[in-house]
Design a protein around this motif. Structure first.
Motif, PDB file in Angstrom:
ATOM      1  N   GLY A   1      39.305  29.451  49.476  1.00  0.00           N
ATOM      2  CA  GLY A   1      38.582  28.320  48.494  1.00  0.00           C
ATOM      3  C   GLY A   1      37.479  29.054  47.873  1.00  0.00           C
ATOM      4  O   GLY A   1      37.074  29.030  46.600  1.00  0.00           O
ATOM      5  N   LEU A   2      36.503  29.793  48.634  1.00  0.00           N
ATOM      6  CA  LEU A   2      35.537  30.474  48.173  1.00  0.00           C
ATOM      7  C   LEU A   2      35.999  31.605  47.211  1.00  0.00           C
ATOM      8  O   LEU A   2      35.178  31.679  46.249  1.00  0.00           O
ATOM      9  N   ALA A   3      36.923  32.219  47.483  1.00  0.00           N
ATOM     10  CA  ALA A   3      37.354  33.190  46.416  1.00  0.00           C
ATOM     11  C   ALA A   3      38.008  32.699  45.235  1.00  0.00           C
ATOM     12  O   ALA A   3      37.480  33.170  43.956  1.00  0.00           O
TER      13      ALA A   3
ATOM     14  N   PRO B   1      33.124  37.160  45.451  1.00  0.00           N
ATOM     15  CA  PRO B   1      33.826  38.509  45.541  1.00  0.00           C
ATOM     16  C   PRO B   1      34.827  38.654  46.482  1.00  0.00           C
ATOM     17  O   PRO B   1      34.483  38.263  47.663  1.00  0.00           O
ATOM     18  N   ASP B   2      36.037  39.057  46.221  1.00  0.00           N
ATOM     19  CA  ASP B   2      37.110  39.070  47.120  1.00  0.00           C
ATOM     20  C   ASP B   2      36.755  40.165  48.387  1.00  0.00           C
ATOM     21  O   ASP B   2      37.180  39.926  49.513  1.00  0.00           O
ATOM     22  N   ARG B   3      36.057  41.248  48.108  1.00  0.00           N
ATOM     23  CA  ARG B   3      35.746  42.322  49.284  1.00  0.00           C
ATOM     24  C   ARG B   3      34.920  41.473  50.267  1.00  0.00           C
ATOM     25  O   ARG B   3      35.273  41.480  51.387  1.00  0.00           O
TER      26      ARG B   3
ATOM     27  N   VAL C   1      34.418  38.170  50.971  1.00  0.00           N
ATOM     28  CA  VAL C   1      35.326  36.953  51.226  1.00  0.00           C
ATOM     29  C   VAL C   1      36.189  37.643  52.359  1.00  0.00           C
ATOM     30  O   VAL C   1      36.235  36.962  53.608  1.00  0.00           O
ATOM     31  N   LEU C   2      37.240  38.481  52.094  1.00  0.00           N
ATOM     32  CA  LEU C   2      38.057  38.775  53.039  1.00  0.00           C
ATOM     33  C   LEU C   2      37.702  39.925  54.008  1.00  0.00           C
ATOM     34  O   LEU C   2      38.161  39.867  55.035  1.00  0.00           O
ATOM     35  N   GLY C   3      36.436  40.594  53.888  1.00  0.00           N
ATOM     36  CA  GLY C   3      35.804  41.418  54.754  1.00  0.00           C
ATOM     37  C   GLY C   3      35.351  40.301  55.847  1.00  0.00           C
ATOM     38  O   GLY C   3      35.425  40.570  57.133  1.00  0.00           O
ATOM     39  N   ALA C   4      34.662  39.552  55.531  1.00  0.00           N
ATOM     40  CA  ALA C   4      34.120  38.432  56.410  1.00  0.00           C
ATOM     41  C   ALA C   4      35.286  37.614  57.118  1.00  0.00           C
ATOM     42  O   ALA C   4      35.217  37.353  58.308  1.00  0.00           O
ATOM     43  N   LEU C   5      36.306  37.397  56.531  1.00  0.00           N
ATOM     44  CA  LEU C   5      37.477  36.806  57.246  1.00  0.00           C
ATOM     45  C   LEU C   5      38.077  37.482  58.317  1.00  0.00           C
ATOM     46  O   LEU C   5      38.312  37.186  59.475  1.00  0.00           O
TER      47      LEU C   5
ATOM     48  N   GLN D   1      43.133  47.474  41.220  1.00  0.00           N
ATOM     49  CA  GLN D   1      43.924  46.737  40.790  1.00  0.00           C
ATOM     50  C   GLN D   1      43.323  45.274  40.968  1.00  0.00           C
ATOM     51  O   GLN D   1      42.787  44.719  42.004  1.00  0.00           O
ATOM     52  N   GLN D   2      43.802  44.399  40.050  1.00  0.00           N
ATOM     53  CA  GLN D   2      43.439  42.841  40.098  1.00  0.00           C
ATOM     54  C   GLN D   2      44.161  42.439  41.183  1.00  0.00           C
ATOM     55  O   GLN D   2      45.451  42.326  41.206  1.00  0.00           O
ATOM     56  N   ARG D   3      43.566  41.496  42.162  1.00  0.00           N
ATOM     57  CA  ARG D   3      44.140  41.215  43.090  1.00  0.00           C
ATOM     58  C   ARG D   3      44.959  39.533  42.954  1.00  0.00           C
ATOM     59  O   ARG D   3      44.319  39.113  42.370  1.00  0.00           O
TER      60      ARG D   3
END
Lengths: 251, 454
Positions: free
Chosen positions: A127-129, A135-137, A139-143, A208-210
């Protein structure tokens, strides 16, 4: 029953924030009571297991009277005074303020906790991303980091037992805990760097676009959730204004 | 590592050997493009498909040794999808790839299954599925089975072979245990410690020419197994610890049925069984570190020596001379910043004289080949050195009972046989050794008695 678990976490977060916004600009017991009553009715329809409800909201039930007690003893000095000792004073003013604070902590805290116990970290990150464009990095880093918390707890336990086994657990508890905390930090940095290698090796952080395997849905249910938050806030404010007890906190 | 010239053709399956410190892991990481330009120095060139490896991320997949450190997301399906998302694969295709990959590696669990509920072998196969979903041309594996029980080793090996056969991907694998891979790779490359290649060719060829030397350097070669120690006749045995109707567990719930056992002097007891059976928990309970859920661990008067009959109530310092415990992960036990100081921790807690302390420490440093590392930081040691140090720290206070949790996990054959010899000598000299182990060869060589947990 309200299927709150299926609602997008971002909407739940939003609803909670909206209610709090309405409640932190004023400090009176009418608005807080109105909000609290409405919230409890809504919560009752969410079908949360009573044991789970009390367990998870326990911190709020502890925090609310403690905050109120502080205000009762040190709060606004006004009206009839019932008790005075050094800096402590209990007066009409402090009693009223304490009651308002007690209700307010509950009215803000309970929905926040209840909305959050049904949030899945992965859905929240999606949801956040995808919805809020975080930013992806980040959010996914935190996850990924959240997932490691369980490992840290195991590490902590092992560190504790290992200190007993090494013969140094009898004295200097504070110093030992500090050392243990440092050791945990070292271990978690190592785990973190291994994890980041694993993530990089799977193409994370490239140019690359995620894409997203899971769509973070946003529809009627989400708008409705926000709307309910808004209505609770507005109703509380209107009732307080009509009864004349609404007071902007900056005054 | 420097001066390496190597050419790997598409579709080859290569087993990479060399003693610890030859730079095998670094080489694999470089192949996978995850060694940053700021991490160390490089010379010469490394090309994957004619390009810089970092540009080929996603075309190269990496599986590492530690199962816990490469699970990225909470749900199985999401974890497999992670690589595809990063490569920008469209959503519908991602889920097709996820299902196909899980099928191929034979992980038959629901997509929303929690990844933390998987066994070590399943986690490694999950990592492989995540790599596979990216449709890589090259898969590199860094000791993928070193931390697994025997069932897990076979699971992962077979999954890798299935993947290689189905996709034709090139495979480069590093592993100490040659027998796991020797029948399924078509090329073995032996790297020299200083750099360069010692041997390169068909597995049977290389192993027959270089096998003996490799074995001496710690590589597991089936034809040259590490030596087993000669056992001496032992003195009379007496009871040190008794487990009475012992129920053990981490929380309040007991794992398994109540447990009765006498732990004798001059005895090696092995605790075996599948992952999750509670082997470590039992060992820690016998070691006086975890309280029993029910029943009791009782120390004999000879062991207790005035400290009371329940080890769990002993002071930390009282444990030192009575029961020593070596944890599965040596890093959990390290307290100081040099190897020597680490060995002094126990003797210092016992208030031994300086002379006695330095005698014991020096003796252990030499006996466990750590003398050249006395001033090194324990955290910077290699896996084998860390293991030897963690055992040495327990021996420094001469406990009558020594408890070890998976002492041979991930060890090369040299450290393996040294540990075995050391423990055998302790037992022959009258100590009691309790070892949790998956390692059947180790259990065979050492144990007088075995507890199998279901």
């Amino acid at each position: 029953m309200i299927p709150i678990a299926a609602v997008n976490p971002v909407a739940k977060l939003g609803a909670g924030l909206i209610v709090s916004l309405f409640l932190i600009v004023t400090i009176d017991w009418v608005s807080a009571t109105t909000a609290l009553v409405l919230e409890l009715v809504i919560i009752a329809f969410m079908g949360i297991e009573p044991k789970r409800f009390w367990l998870r909201t326990l911190p709020v039930w502890i925090a609310a009277p403690l905050t109120a007690l502080t205000i009762l003893l040190y709060g606004r000095y006004e009206g009839e005074v019932y008790f005075e000792f050094l800096l402590i004073s209990i007066s009409d003013g402090s009693i009223e303020l304490a009651l308002a604070t007690f209700l307010r902590v509950l009215a803000i805290g309970l929905p926040a906790v209840v909305l959050f116990i049904s949030i899945d970290p992965t859905d929240f990150a999606d949801g956040l991303a995808q919805r809020l464009r975080f930013p992806d990095r980040f959010v996914l880093g935190a996850l990924a980091a959240v997932r490691m918390v369980g490992l840290f707890l195991e590490d902590w336990r092992s560190l504790e037992l290992a200190r007993r086994a090494r013969g140094v657990a009898d004295r200097g508890r504070l110093r030992r805990l500090a050392g243990q905390a440092f050791a945990l930090l070292v271990l978690s940095i190592r785990r973190g760097s291994k994890l980041s290698i694993a993530m990089e090796a799977r193409g994370f952080g490239g140019s690359q676009q995620r894409t997203w395997a899971r769509e973070s849905r946003w529809g009627a249910a989400e708008w409705l959730t926000l709307l309910v938050g808004l209505l609770v806030g507005i109703t509380a404010t209107v009732v307080a204004v009509l009864t004349g007890s609404w007071n902007l906190i900056v005054n | 590592m420097r001066g390496l010239d190597l050419r790997i053709e598409p579709g080859e399956r290569v087993l990479l050997l060399g003693e610890s410190g030859a730079g095998k892991s670094t080489f694999l990481h470089a192949l996978a493009g995850v060694v940053g330009d700021d991490e160390g120095e490089s010379e010469g060139s490394l090309l994957v498909d004619g390009q810089h490896p970092a540009a080929m991320r996603g075309r190269t997949g990496l599986v590492i040794q530690d199962p816990d450190s490469q699970v990225i997301l909470e749900r199985v399906g999401d974890d497999v999808a992670f690589g595809c998302e990063n490569l920008g694969v469209p959503r519908d295709e991602i889920w097709q790839r996820v299902r196909h990959s899980l099928d191929q590696i034979g992980l038959d669990v629901a997509l929303d299954r929690s990844t933390s509920a998987l066994s070590g072998g399943q986690k490694q196969r999950l990592a492989l599925a995540g790599v596979l979903a990216m449709q890589p041309g090259l898969i590199v594996l860094d000791e993928p089975t070193a931390n697994l029980d025997p069932a897990g080793v076979t699971e992962v090996r077979d999954a890798v072979i299935r993947v290689a056969e189905a996709t034709g991907a090139t495979i480069v694998v590093v592993e100490h245990r040659v027998s796991v891979w020797s029948d399924v790779v078509d090329r073995v490359v032996v790297l020299a410690a200083g750099g360069g290649v010692i041997a390169d060719g068909a597995p049977a060829d290389v192993l027959s020419r270089q096998g003996k030397e490799l074995a001496a350097r710690g590589v597991w070669i089936p034809e040259f197994p590490p030596p087993h120690p000669e056992r001496r006749t032992r003195g009379e045995q007496h009871t040190l610890l008794t487990a009475e109707r012992l129920a053990f567990g981490r929380a309040k719930t007991a794992l398994g049925a109540p447990f009765d056992r006498e732990i004798l002097s001059s005895q090696a007891l092995a605790i075996t069984g599948p992952n999750g059976a509670g082997k470590s928990t039992l060992a820690l309970t016998l070691g006086g570190l975890l309280a029993p859920v029910d029943g009791a661990v009782v120390a004999s008067p000879a062991l207790a020596a005035g400290a009371g009959e329940h080890p769990i109530r002993w002071k930390s310092r009282e444990l030192l001379t009575r029961i020593g415990t070596v944890f599965q992960d040596p890093e959990h036990q390290f307290l100081t910043s040099t190897v020597r100081a680490e060995l002094e921790v126990g003797p210092r807690a016992l208030k031994l004289s300086t002379a006695e302390m330095s005698d014991r420490v020096d003796e252990l440093l030499t006996r466990l080949r750590l003398d050249k590392l006395a001033e090194a930081n324990p955290f910077t040691l290699s896996g084998g050195e860390k293991r030897r140090l963690s055992v040495a720290t327990a021996l420094a206070t001469r406990p009558q009972v020594l408890v070890l949790d998976e002492p041979t996990f991930g060890q090369d054959s040299r450290t393996w046989s040294e540990l075995l010899a050391l423990l055998a000598r302790l037992v022959d000299d009258g100590s009691s050794v309790i070892a949790v182990s998956h390692d059947l060869e180790f259990v065979d060589a050492l144990a007088d008695s075995t507890v199998v947990l279901e």
